[in-house]
Design a protein around this motif. Structure first.
Motif, PDB file in Angstrom:
ATOM      1  N   LYS B 320       3.774  -1.563  -0.598  1.00 30.58           N
ATOM      2  CA  LYS B 320       2.682  -0.864  -1.274  1.00 30.58           C
ATOM      3  C   LYS B 320       1.852  -0.081  -0.264  1.00 30.58           C
ATOM      4  N   ASN B 321       1.566   1.159  -0.620  1.00 28.25           N
ATOM      5  CA  ASN B 321       0.648   1.940   0.211  1.00 28.25           C
ATOM      6  C   ASN B 321      -0.778   1.488  -0.084  1.00 28.25           C
ATOM      7  N   GLU B 322      -1.455   0.960   0.940  1.00 30.04           N
ATOM      8  CA  GLU B 322      -2.795   0.400   0.748  1.00 30.04           C
ATOM      9  C   GLU B 322      -3.886   1.449   0.800  1.00 30.04           C
ATOM     10  N   ALA B 323      -3.535   2.683   1.164  1.00 32.59           N
ATOM     11  CA  ALA B 323      -4.553   3.738   1.230  1.00 32.59           C
ATOM     12  C   ALA B 323      -5.032   4.038  -0.191  1.00 32.59           C
ATOM     13  N   THR B 324      -6.279   3.678  -0.466  1.00 26.52           N
ATOM     14  CA  THR B 324      -6.742   3.745  -1.859  1.00 26.52           C
ATOM     15  C   THR B 324      -6.838   5.169  -2.396  1.00 26.52           C
ATOM     16  N   GLU B 325      -7.048   6.108  -1.494  1.00 28.78           N
ATOM     17  CA  GLU B 325      -7.165   7.497  -1.939  1.00 28.78           C
ATOM     18  C   GLU B 325      -5.789   8.074  -2.283  1.00 28.78           C
ATOM     19  N   LYS B 326      -4.748   7.421  -1.816  1.00 24.35           N
ATOM     20  CA  LYS B 326      -3.389   7.954  -1.998  1.00 24.35           C
ATOM     21  C   LYS B 326      -2.518   6.872  -2.630  1.00 24.35           C
ATOM     22  N   PRO B 327      -2.671   6.725  -3.942  1.00 23.18           N
ATOM     23  CA  PRO B 327      -1.993   5.587  -4.562  1.00 23.18           C
ATOM     24  C   PRO B 327      -0.465   5.656  -4.523  1.00 23.18           C
ATOM     25  N   GLN B 328       0.104   6.839  -4.340  1.00 27.54           N
ATOM     26  CA  GLN B 328       1.573   6.885  -4.289  1.00 27.54           C
ATOM     27  C   GLN B 328       2.052   6.633  -2.865  1.00 27.54           C
ATOM     28  N   MET B 329       3.238   7.080  -2.542  1.00 26.44           N
ATOM     29  CA  MET B 329       3.816   6.918  -1.196  1.00 26.44           C
ATOM     30  C   MET B 329       4.079   5.470  -0.815  1.00 26.44           C
ATOM     31  N   ASP B 330       4.594   4.697  -1.758  1.00 33.97           N
ATOM     32  CA  ASP B 330       5.056   3.366  -1.417  1.00 33.97           C
ATOM     33  C   ASP B 330       6.315   3.478  -0.571  1.00 33.97           C
ATOM     34  N   GLY B 331       6.563   2.475   0.233  1.00 36.32           N
ATOM     35  CA  GLY B 331       7.761   2.483   1.070  1.00 36.32           C
ATOM     36  C   GLY B 331       8.848   1.599   0.464  1.00 36.32           C
ATOM     37  N   ALA B 332      10.077   1.837   0.882  1.00 37.76           N
ATOM     38  CA  ALA B 332      11.193   0.999   0.446  1.00 37.76           C
ATOM     39  C   ALA B 332      11.800   0.331   1.666  1.00 37.76           C
ATOM     40  N   ILE B 333      11.897  -0.996   1.601  1.00 37.45           N
ATOM     41  CA  ILE B 333      12.416  -1.741   2.752  1.00 37.45           C
ATOM     42  C   ILE B 333      13.937  -1.793   2.690  1.00 37.45           C
ATOM     43  N   VAL B 334      14.579  -1.406   3.780  1.00 32.73           N
ATOM     44  CA  VAL B 334      16.040  -1.477   3.866  1.00 32.73           C
ATOM     45  C   VAL B 334      16.414  -2.459   4.981  1.00 32.73           C
ATOM     46  N   ALA B 335      17.191  -3.435   4.633  1.00 34.57           N
ATOM     47  CA  ALA B 335      17.797  -4.381   5.594  1.00 34.57           C
ATOM     48  C   ALA B 335      16.811  -5.275   6.351  1.00 34.57           C
ATOM     49  N   ALA B 336      15.650  -4.753   6.701  1.00 38.24           N
ATOM     50  CA  ALA B 336      14.715  -5.522   7.523  1.00 38.24           C
ATOM     51  C   ALA B 336      14.384  -6.871   6.888  1.00 38.24           C
ATOM     52  N   ALA B 337      14.256  -7.871   7.736  1.00 36.57           N
ATOM     53  CA  ALA B 337      13.982  -9.224   7.235  1.00 36.57           C
ATOM     54  C   ALA B 337      12.515  -9.577   7.437  1.00 36.57           C
ATOM     55  N   ARG B 338      12.010 -10.454   6.590  1.00 40.93           N
ATOM     56  CA  ARG B 338      10.613 -10.859   6.714  1.00 40.93           C
ATOM     57  C   ARG B 338      10.450 -11.955   7.758  1.00 40.93           C
ATOM     58  N   VAL B 339       9.487 -11.738   8.637  1.00 42.93           N
ATOM     59  CA  VAL B 339       9.226 -12.682   9.725  1.00 42.93           C
ATOM     60  C   VAL B 339       7.714 -12.865   9.848  1.00 42.93           C
ATOM     61  N   PRO B 340       7.246 -13.802  10.662  1.00 40.39           N
ATOM     62  CA  PRO B 340       5.796 -13.988  10.801  1.00 40.39           C
ATOM     63  C   PRO B 340       5.102 -12.767  11.410  1.00 40.39           C
TER      64      PRO B 340
END
Lengths: 179, 536
Positions: B320-340
């Motif tokens: 999710k794009n957290e910039a409140t003035e720009k609600p679009q421009m979400d990103g899509a995660i490819v392959a990357a894994a979640r880590v701390p």
């Protein structure tokens, strides 16, 4: 040197042929056991001589590589023992373990060797040349100087290329297995 | 901290170059002994090393042979090799080859100037730690042979042998090797895993040798106390007979040689569990402070894209794009894994080391000046180009932000179509910093930022909130309108080179927990503020 082999001794041609064919496999095996190339080369010479001395005991119906590996293992461990504590090497029982595991991997190892040829061919020419040079000159620092890089940068680059090659080999073997 | 695989690979490379010292070799052997997969990988590396030498030597020998005896028979190189020890006297024609060989087998290639991270231990955690002389350590810092004084607070240190020690200030100590340390003052609690049995701590009164698994020391001016919390230790007092001590036993040893038996005091020493609890509380407080601050930042009208890589739901591949003035421009995660993330919060960062990893995004429109800012943890720079943020392909107006293999931060905005570049001109100017990273920073979280200031005509690179380097934008390479469009974080999408392995692999071997793009050049004060509020 009475034990020095010479070309008109019986079995010489057969011996040379067999040793030539399996030389790379033997070197891989010895390399796994000793960290310095100078020592590997020394042990390789001893293995060749010992194998020639014992060649009359070799049964041509059996596998030469298997027979020669036993000699290589013995020579590498004897060499290690002779080096004693003043050289940095793995402990003897650990080397035994490595040797045992390596002996069971000769087939995989020779497939890797073939795959490496393919992977080398895929490298950009400049990088291929660099690797070949690095593995054929005595001191890689000279190579670094020749190409205007610091030794550290050259080592980094080489280790990256090696990593690429390792990945390529793994992929090639997987693809082969999938065929 | 380096990943398990990386440090093993590093050890293997250095082993094959004959660079490991006795301690490192011992540690390496221990790790290989206990890990089948690591051992298989090690054998694979030695085989590759040998195969490369075989190929190189074969070609070299063939070349020499060919120049002397054309045409060459196939397989002749092996024969040449063989001749060198079987019948040297008759091989007159091969003198050159033999000389070459003689030189080439001199011994292990030494490389005194090889860059390597030096140390025996790594700082894994700290709570309110204050070090003497204003020294500052961050998680992941290496400790070598040096007397250190922790004035207050607590530090957890992992030695490369696998021993973990928790040191409580006020304490003075030195890591001597992965298997040895000395304590001149203070409390130290050590947990010793099986492969590190024999680990010893020296004190003024004697030394403790661990026989497994956990003990603590309290070294004061007039006495030393040894507490065995689990397992068994040997206490070797200077000038007195060795004593074997078992779980639950403790001993106070006065400088005058008087010994008093005590019950072991678990509660008197902070252990790993207490430490981790304290740290979690500590970290959570700091993380919450940052989240508060970043909520304010989100309303900044200059903010275009702001990703915090943590998702409420781990399976969601949308960022999710957290910039409140720009609600679009979400990103899509490819392959990357979640880590701390940088505070250790599980799943709140993305690890981009799996090949092909990236976050895809699309940023429409054009910008004047821009700021790129990110928090990253780099494992190693093992590509020529290690991506941070790159527009797809090589479009005019597109920025590329990456780190070179030697640690230099690279920023460019493409000025000319490559096909239209005149002689002596480039398609873009490369704004390179001096190296911002070396192997000793592996595993540390860093804040990296770069501003492209069109009005002031300069590019500034920042590391951890401070200006790292600055360069004027040459007039002929100034791009007034930066256009991003389709882009990737931590990778590059370049259709032309997709088939070329050398160019295609550009993902960052590391993790990122935050990325921001501003449509303006932030001031150095603003960047310093963001760092101060956001540092873990």
């Amino acid at each position: 040197m009475p034990d020095q082999p010479h070309s008109d001794a019986p079995g010489y041609e057969l011996f040379v042929g067999l040793l030539t064919r399996h030389e790379a496999a033997l070197r891989r095996f010895v390399r796994t056991l000793l960290p310095a190339w100078g020592d590997v080369d020394e042990v390789m010479q001893r293995v060749a001589l010992a194998a020639w001395k014992k060649f009359n005991q070799f049964d041509p119906a059996t596998e030469f590589l298997h027979w020669a590996l036993v000699i290589a293992r013995y020579e590498a461990l004897a060499f290690r023992r002779a080096m004693g504590r003043d050289r940095l090497v793995f402990s003897e029982d650990f080397l035994e373990q490595l040797a045992e595991e390596a002996e069971n991997e000769t087939e995989l190892a020779s497939r890797e060797e073939l795959a490496l040829e393919t992977c080398m061919a895929k490298l950009p020419p400049a990088r291929r040349e660099l690797v070949l040079k690095a593995y054929s000159i005595p001191d890689q620092r000279d190579l670094a100087a020749a190409i205007g890089k610091s030794p550290a940068a050259l080592y980094m680059l080489l280790s990256r290329i090696r990593q690429e090659l390792a990945t390529c080999i793994e992929r090639t073997l997987k693809e082969e297995a999938a065929l | 901290m380096k990943s398990h695989d990386d440090s093993l690979r590093d050890l293997t490379v250095r082993y094959l170059r004959g660079e490991l010292n006795a301690d490192e070799l011992a540690v390496f052997e221990l790790r290989l002994r206990s890990d089948n997969a690591a051992r298989a990988e090690f054998r694979r590396a030695t085989r590759l090393d040998a195969n490369l030498r075989t190929i190189a030597a074969g070609r070299e020998a063939t070349e020499v042979w060919e120049t002397n005896h054309a045409p060459a028979a196939s397989g002749v190189s092996w024969f040449v090799w063989l001749m060198r020890w079987i019948a040297p006297v008759t091989a007159v024609a091969l003198v050159t080859t033999m000389f070459w060989w003689k030189d080439s087998v001199g011994g292990p290639e030494q490389s005194p100037s090889e860059e390597s991270a030096a140390g025996f231990a790594v700082v894994t955690a700290q709570a309110n730690a204050h070090w003497a002389g204003g020294r500052k350590f961050v998680t992941g810092d290496l400790l070598a042979h040096e007397t250190l004084r922790l004035e207050s607070g607590i530090a957890q240190i992992e030695l490369f042998s696998g021993v973990t020690v928790v040191v409580e200030g006020d304490a003075e100590f030195k890591i001597i090797s992965p298997m040895e340390m000395s304590v001149t003052r203070g409390k130290v609690r050590a947990r010793v895993p099986e492969p590190a049995h024999g680990f010893r701590i020296h004190t003024a009164e004697g030394e403790v040798v661990d026989l497994g698994t956990e003990f603590a020391l309290n070294v004061a001016a007039t006495n030393s106390e040894v507490h065995v919390l689990d397992g068994e230790v040997e206490w070797h007092p200077h000038g007195n007979a060795m004593r074997n001590m078992k779980k639950g036993e403790a001993l106070r040893w006065e400088t005058d040689g008087k010994a008093t038996a005590l019950p072991a005091n678990h509660a008197g020493f902070i252990g790993m569990a207490d430490m981790s609890e304290r740290l979690n509380t500590d970290r959570k407080v700091r993380r919450d402070e940052w989240i508060n601050y970043s909520h304010k930042l989100r309303h900044d009208p200059r903010l275009v894209v702001s990703y915090q890589m943590g998702a409420d739901d781990g399976w969601n591949r949308r960022l999710k794009n957290e910039a409140t003035e720009k609600p679009q421009m979400d990103g899509a995660i490819v392959a990357a894994a979640r880590v701390p993330d940088r505070w250790g919060m599980a799943g709140a960062a993305l690890d981009f080391s799996p090949t092909g990893s990236r976050v895809r995004l699309n940023v429409p429109g054009e910008f004047h000046s821009i700021t790129l800012l990110t928090w990253v943890k780099i494992n190693s720079l093992d590509r020529w180009y290690n991506s941070l943020f790159l527009t797809d392909g090589a479009k005019v107006g597109g920025p590329h932000w990456q780190i070179m293999d030697d640690g230099r931060l690279f920023f460019s905005v493409k000025k000319h179509e490559t096909s239209e570049v005149k002689r002596g001109q480039k398609d873009k100017y490369h704004f390179m910093s001096p190296p911002i990273w070396n192997a000793s920073q592996s595993g540390q979280w860093l804040m990296i930022a770069t501003t492209y200031d069109v009005d002031a005509r300069k590019v500034t690179h920042y590391l951890n909130g401070r200006v790292f380097s600055e360069e004027a934008i040459p007039e002929e390479y100034l791009v007034e309108n930066v256009a991003i469009g389709a882009a990737s974080i931590c990778n590059w999408s370049e259709p032309v080179y997709r088939t070329d392995a050398h160019f295609a692999v550009r993902n960052l071997n590391g993790s990122m927990d935050e990325f921001a793009l501003f449509a303006a050049a932030l001031t150095s004060q603003e960047i310093a503020d963001i760092y101060e509020h956001g540092k873990p």
